[in-house]
Design a protein around this motif. Sequence first.
Motif, PDB file in Angstrom:
ATOM      1  N   LEU A  50     108.851  43.440  26.514  1.00  0.00           N
ATOM      2  CA  LEU A  50     107.520  43.578  25.916  1.00  0.00           C
ATOM      3  C   LEU A  50     106.453  43.173  26.925  1.00  0.00           C
ATOM      4  CD1 LEU A  50     107.617  42.021  22.340  1.00  0.00           C
ATOM      5  CD2 LEU A  50     107.192  44.390  22.958  1.00  0.00           C
ATOM      6  N   GLY A  51     105.431  43.999  27.061  1.00  0.00           N
ATOM      7  CA  GLY A  51     104.337  43.654  27.963  1.00  0.00           C
ATOM      8  C   GLY A  51     104.599  44.007  29.410  1.00  0.00           C
ATOM      9  N   ALA A  52     105.742  44.667  29.690  1.00  0.00           N
ATOM     10  CA  ALA A  52     106.083  45.012  31.071  1.00  0.00           C
ATOM     11  C   ALA A  52     105.198  46.149  31.584  1.00  0.00           C
ATOM     12  CB  ALA A  52     107.555  45.401  31.168  1.00  0.00           C
ATOM     13  N   TYR A  95     111.294  50.652  19.770  1.00  0.00           N
ATOM     14  CA  TYR A  95     111.151  49.196  19.641  1.00  0.00           C
ATOM     15  C   TYR A  95     111.593  48.668  18.278  1.00  0.00           C
ATOM     16  CZ  TYR A  95     108.566  44.828  18.864  1.00  0.00           C
ATOM     17  OH  TYR A  95     108.209  43.553  18.530  1.00  0.00           O
ATOM     18  N   HIS A 140     108.822  42.450  34.870  1.00  0.00           N
ATOM     19  CA  HIS A 140     107.652  41.582  35.060  1.00  0.00           C
ATOM     20  C   HIS A 140     107.961  40.638  36.219  1.00  0.00           C
ATOM     21  CE1 HIS A 140     105.025  38.131  34.195  1.00  0.00           C
ATOM     22  NE2 HIS A 140     104.285  38.937  33.466  1.00  0.00           N
ATOM     23  N   GLU A 143     102.017  37.842  37.229  1.00  0.00           N
ATOM     24  CA  GLU A 143     100.899  38.198  36.358  1.00  0.00           C
ATOM     25  C   GLU A 143     100.627  39.707  36.332  1.00  0.00           C
ATOM     26  OE1 GLU A 143      96.987  35.767  35.331  1.00  0.00           O
ATOM     27  OE2 GLU A 143      99.050  35.121  35.307  1.00  0.00           O
ATOM     28  N   ARG A 146     104.680  44.281  39.066  1.00  0.00           N
ATOM     29  CA  ARG A 146     105.808  44.843  38.337  1.00  0.00           C
ATOM     30  C   ARG A 146     106.773  45.517  39.306  1.00  0.00           C
ATOM     31  NH1 ARG A 146     103.404  42.181  35.250  1.00  0.00           N
ATOM     32  NH2 ARG A 146     102.709  42.679  33.137  1.00  0.00           N
TER      33      ARG A 146
ATOM     34  N   LYS B 171     104.348  41.885  18.022  1.00  0.00           N
ATOM     35  CA  LYS B 171     104.973  41.748  19.339  1.00  0.00           C
ATOM     36  C   LYS B 171     104.819  40.347  19.905  1.00  0.00           C
ATOM     37  CE  LYS B 171     105.283  46.540  20.576  1.00  0.00           C
ATOM     38  NZ  LYS B 171     104.842  47.660  21.408  1.00  0.00           N
ATOM     39  N   LEU B 175     107.641  37.759  21.138  1.00  0.00           N
ATOM     40  CA  LEU B 175     107.621  37.021  22.400  1.00  0.00           C
ATOM     41  C   LEU B 175     107.827  35.530  22.164  1.00  0.00           C
ATOM     42  CD1 LEU B 175     104.588  38.681  24.287  1.00  0.00           C
ATOM     43  CD2 LEU B 175     106.998  38.894  24.883  1.00  0.00           C
ATOM     44  N   LYS B 218      98.498  41.050  24.480  1.00  0.00           N
ATOM     45  CA  LYS B 218      99.945  40.832  24.384  1.00  0.00           C
ATOM     46  C   LYS B 218     100.498  40.422  25.753  1.00  0.00           C
ATOM     47  CE  LYS B 218     102.219  44.624  24.843  1.00  0.00           C
ATOM     48  NZ  LYS B 218     102.371  46.033  24.482  1.00  0.00           N
ATOM     49  N   THR B 219     100.056  41.121  26.803  1.00  0.00           N
ATOM     50  CA  THR B 219     100.504  40.790  28.158  1.00  0.00           C
ATOM     51  C   THR B 219      99.990  39.411  28.573  1.00  0.00           C
ATOM     52  OG1 THR B 219     100.383  43.148  28.606  1.00  0.00           O
ATOM     53  CG2 THR B 219     100.718  41.730  30.499  1.00  0.00           C
ATOM     54  N   LEU B 222     102.311  36.986  27.178  1.00  0.00           N
ATOM     55  CA  LEU B 222     103.540  37.031  27.981  1.00  0.00           C
ATOM     56  C   LEU B 222     103.354  36.237  29.277  1.00  0.00           C
ATOM     57  CD1 LEU B 222     106.405  38.351  28.584  1.00  0.00           C
ATOM     58  CD2 LEU B 222     105.135  40.129  29.773  1.00  0.00           C
ATOM     59  N   ASN B 223     102.213  36.455  29.962  1.00  0.00           N
ATOM     60  CA  ASN B 223     101.935  35.739  31.203  1.00  0.00           C
ATOM     61  C   ASN B 223     101.855  34.239  30.973  1.00  0.00           C
ATOM     62  OD1 ASN B 223     101.919  37.840  33.075  1.00  0.00           O
ATOM     63  ND2 ASN B 223      99.820  38.399  32.580  1.00  0.00           N
ATOM     64  N   LYS B 226     105.342  32.980  30.629  1.00  0.00           N
ATOM     65  CA  LYS B 226     106.056  32.978  31.916  1.00  0.00           C
ATOM     66  C   LYS B 226     105.595  31.789  32.761  1.00  0.00           C
ATOM     67  CE  LYS B 226     108.147  37.172  31.778  1.00  0.00           C
ATOM     68  NZ  LYS B 226     109.565  37.448  31.938  1.00  0.00           N
ATOM     69  N   ARG B 227     104.316  31.485  32.661  1.00  0.00           N
ATOM     70  CA  ARG B 227     103.747  30.413  33.476  1.00  0.00           C
ATOM     71  C   ARG B 227     104.124  29.037  32.930  1.00  0.00           C
ATOM     72  NH1 ARG B 227      98.208  31.040  32.945  1.00  0.00           N
ATOM     73  NH2 ARG B 227      98.507  33.268  33.191  1.00  0.00           N
TER      74      ARG B 227
END
Lengths: 155, 335
Positions: A50-52, A95, A140, A143, A146, B171, B175, B218-219, B222-223, B226-227
């Motif tokens: 998700l978000g890739a 999805y 990912h 930030e 990709r 979503k 996550l 959404k991204t 996600l970031n 990840k951080r």
Amino acid sequence: MGYKLLRRERLKRPGHKTLYTESEQETERLGERLARGLKKGSVVALSGELGAGKTTLVRGMARGLAIEGYVKSPSFTIVHIYSGGRLPLYHIDLYRIAPEELNTFELEEYVWSEGVCVIEWAEKIRHILPEDTIYINITHEGENRRKIEMEGFER
Amino acid sequence: MVLLGIETSCDDTSAALVRNGKEVLSCVIASQDTLHAEYGGVVPELASRRHTESIVPVVEKALKGASVELEDIDGVGVTMGPGLPGSLLVGIAFAKAVAYATGKPLVAANHLKAHVHAVFLDGDDKETPAFPFVALVVSGGHTSLFLVRDHIEFQPLGHTRDDAAGEAFDKVAKLLGLGYPGGVLIDRLARRGNPGAVEFKRPYIAKDNLEFSFSGLKTAVLNHLKRHGTPNTEDELMDICASFQEAVVDVLTQKILWATEKTDVRGVVVCGGVACNLRLRERLKEVERERDIKTYIPEPRYCSDNGAMVAAYAYHLLRENMLANMDVTAISTIE
């Protein structure tokens, strides 16, 4: 077009290549460029978390196929059909679909169509995809960075 | 005039009988929610087969619930799109069969316009908006603003360019490793979180722009994950939920305000599944108090997909004699 921004490394397997993009815009431009290699009946299987940037890549492909307007996420509606471009585009998103009970009947209609069929979360239906399916996996890496791995492009 | 309304555009199969576009005699929804919970929010297969199985019993139950015979209805309304073509076709084929067999008029309804008509259905709050008004349809599949001039004439003001707001909720819940339904869980967790904990950039696009874009948000989540890694504590989780939700609600509210300014309209209808979000409802109440604006939200049970809203909209189409032919078919996207 920002090819020079893309670092390309060719792997040993034929038709396999790995590219990197550094922004959403670059991912979209890559999609646009890839669309040139798409023809009637092409099937592109996309995977990545998700978000890739799967939908972003498809947006570029639509642009490359000369399809106008926005390409929205089909996660809820599952299939979006775009006509009016060089080829019809069937944008499918699995999805929300559970693979084990997936009734592939309706999907096959798109997969064996006269247009281009791009499928997000395609790993769920790998078994019904044609042999010449193009596989693309997005990872990912940071930030905005990709990793885009591709397999099956005739180039 | 009693209309049968049929809705099969997404996962739920629904049929309802509605008198004069407002009085709900019965509304039956065969929801896949229990299945969804079992599968963590996914559809176990493409929904059309389930619609095929459900449509007859759902309509029968609706007729029985309203004590109405099929011969007594004045018309049948059905969602023609946007939605999943295979699913829409089940409802359309069924509606055509009913119209053909009974000789009653067939009406094809746009799903988004039907959503807005949920506001005219009976509820505890009987007050309905006066035309023209601004309407925001916000759900898992759609985020669209309209200037609604009358029951039929909708002027599009802006749609989402990528993800719908409800989809972003779903979503982000995924996550965060939350279960289903994602939107409800985030809403609940957010209530005890700090909405200012994480500063997610609000995707306004540009000042006065009435389109939406939630994919980047959404991204951004996600970031963040990840951080900082997945949240270790319940507090951290609640803060992320509250911060994300606040960003979505800020954007929705701001765009509604811009829309009212642009169109010089004072009434606002917010409908669709996300209209159930408590924070959004709270903010709309605040907006009402601060500005000279009146907001209207349908009853929660008519916010998600249902046949009653279809019958309500179909009633007005029928009155204007805007009937469908037997060759009407599914439209996956209408804009």
